[in-house]
Motif scaffolding. Structure first.
Motif, short mmCIF file in Angstrom:
data_model
loop_
_atom_site.label_atom_id
_atom_site.label_comp_id
_atom_site.label_asym_id
_atom_site.label_seq_id
_atom_site.Cartn_x
_atom_site.Cartn_y
_atom_site.Cartn_z
N VAL A 126 32.95 -29.54 -0.94
CA VAL A 126 32.86 -29.02 0.46
C VAL A 126 33.00 -30.47 1.14
O VAL A 126 31.90 -31.02 1.07
CB VAL A 126 32.08 -27.89 0.85
N GLU A 127 33.93 -30.48 1.89
CA GLU A 127 34.17 -31.93 2.65
C GLU A 127 34.36 -31.41 4.11
O GLU A 127 34.84 -30.62 4.46
CB GLU A 127 35.05 -32.69 2.43
N VAL A 128 33.35 -32.01 5.12
CA VAL A 128 33.76 -31.90 6.40
C VAL A 128 33.89 -33.30 7.00
O VAL A 128 33.08 -34.27 6.86
CB VAL A 128 32.38 -31.33 7.11
N GLU A 129 34.98 -33.57 7.89
CA GLU A 129 35.28 -34.58 8.31
C GLU A 129 35.52 -34.64 10.00
O GLU A 129 35.76 -33.77 10.50
CB GLU A 129 36.51 -35.16 7.72
N TRP A 130 34.97 -35.76 10.59
CA TRP A 130 35.03 -35.80 12.11
C TRP A 130 35.21 -37.21 12.37
O TRP A 130 34.78 -38.21 11.71
CB TRP A 130 33.84 -35.28 12.76
N THR A 131 35.90 -37.40 13.53
CA THR A 131 35.92 -38.75 14.24
C THR A 131 35.22 -38.75 15.48
O THR A 131 35.71 -37.88 16.23
CB THR A 131 37.39 -39.08 14.44
N TRP A 132 34.23 -39.78 15.83
CA TRP A 132 33.61 -39.62 17.25
C TRP A 132 33.27 -41.12 17.52
O TRP A 132 32.90 -41.96 16.44
CB TRP A 132 32.28 -39.16 16.99
N ARG A 133 33.85 -41.54 18.74
CA ARG A 133 33.64 -43.00 19.12
C ARG A 133 34.43 -43.91 18.19
O ARG A 133 34.02 -44.88 18.07
CB ARG A 133 32.09 -43.29 19.36
N GLY A 134 35.63 -43.52 17.53
CA GLY A 134 36.37 -44.08 16.87
C GLY A 134 35.98 -44.24 15.49
O GLY A 134 36.66 -45.21 14.88
N LYS A 135 35.10 -43.63 15.16
CA LYS A 135 34.25 -44.00 13.90
C LYS A 135 34.61 -42.42 12.92
O LYS A 135 34.17 -41.53 13.26
CB LYS A 135 33.00 -44.29 13.56
N LYS A 136 35.35 -42.84 11.92
CA LYS A 136 35.44 -41.29 10.91
C LYS A 136 34.39 -41.32 10.00
O LYS A 136 34.15 -42.14 9.37
CB LYS A 136 36.92 -41.64 10.40
N THR A 137 34.00 -39.99 9.85
CA THR A 137 32.92 -39.77 9.13
C THR A 137 33.09 -38.61 8.27
O THR A 137 33.82 -37.61 8.75
CB THR A 137 31.52 -39.47 9.79
N VAL A 138 32.72 -38.64 6.97
CA VAL A 138 32.90 -37.54 5.79
C VAL A 138 31.55 -37.22 5.38
O VAL A 138 30.99 -38.48 4.63
CB VAL A 138 34.00 -37.92 5.07
N ILE A 139 31.36 -36.02 5.10
CA ILE A 139 30.06 -35.58 4.29
C ILE A 139 30.55 -34.48 3.49
O ILE A 139 31.68 -33.91 3.59
CB ILE A 139 29.00 -35.11 5.18
N SER A 140 30.07 -34.56 2.29
CA SER A 140 30.27 -33.60 1.29
C SER A 140 29.34 -32.95 0.34
O SER A 140 28.16 -33.63 0.49
CB SER A 140 31.38 -34.35 0.35
N MET A 141 29.54 -31.70 -0.15
CA MET A 141 28.82 -31.02 -0.91
C MET A 141 29.30 -30.69 -2.36
O MET A 141 30.24 -29.73 -2.13
CB MET A 141 27.79 -29.92 -0.27
#
Length: 147
Positions: A126-141
């Protein structure tokens, strides 16, 4: 001639110069504290966004684990607009109307990806991706399931 000098020495009010110097000192102190407050606010917002992403990831993982093996499959990308508002500037809409656009809110993209598939086991992520303040972040489980 002695009376005005004596009256001035006994006067208990502040002079204009003293008031202005005090105002300048207070302004300088406030200006030096402002960047620190911005850093604290940004850090707290980043923590809130990361917590929301973990909650979305955990909800999807629990849903996948609770269903039967037949529906334990990958999914298309889901776009989820969170309730976390990341900007608090002046709003162009009426103050009594909720804005129709979601500007200033974080948008998450959640997906389930197949990692490994054998005759006895299946592993999804399961992956969740978001972009905030120009930075793309992905976390997964990862989620592991045996047949």
């Amino acid at each position: 001639m002695l009376t005005p000098v004596r009256r001035r020495a006994n006067q208990k009010a502040f002079s204009l110069v003293e008031v202005l110097v005090t105002m300048v000192l207070i302004t300088l102190m406030c200006a030096s504290v402002f960047p620190g407050l911005q850093l604290i606010t940004t850090s707290a917002m980043n923590t809130a966004i990361r917590g929301e992403a973990h909650r979305l990831m955990q909800d999807e993982a629990e849903r996948l684990i609770s269903v039967g093996y037949a529906s334990f499959t990958t999914s298309d990308e889901q776009t989820i607009t969170s309730s976390i508002k990341t900007t608090f500037g002046p709003d162009k809409s009426s103050q009594f109307q909720y804005p129709s656009n979601q500007a200033g809110r974080v948008t998450f993209k959640r997906r389930v990806v197949a990692v490994a598939d054998t005759s006895t086991t299946r592993t999804l992520r399961v992956e969740v991706e978001w972009t905030w303040r120009g930075k793309k972040t992905v976390i997964s489980m990862p989620i592991f399931r045996s047949v």
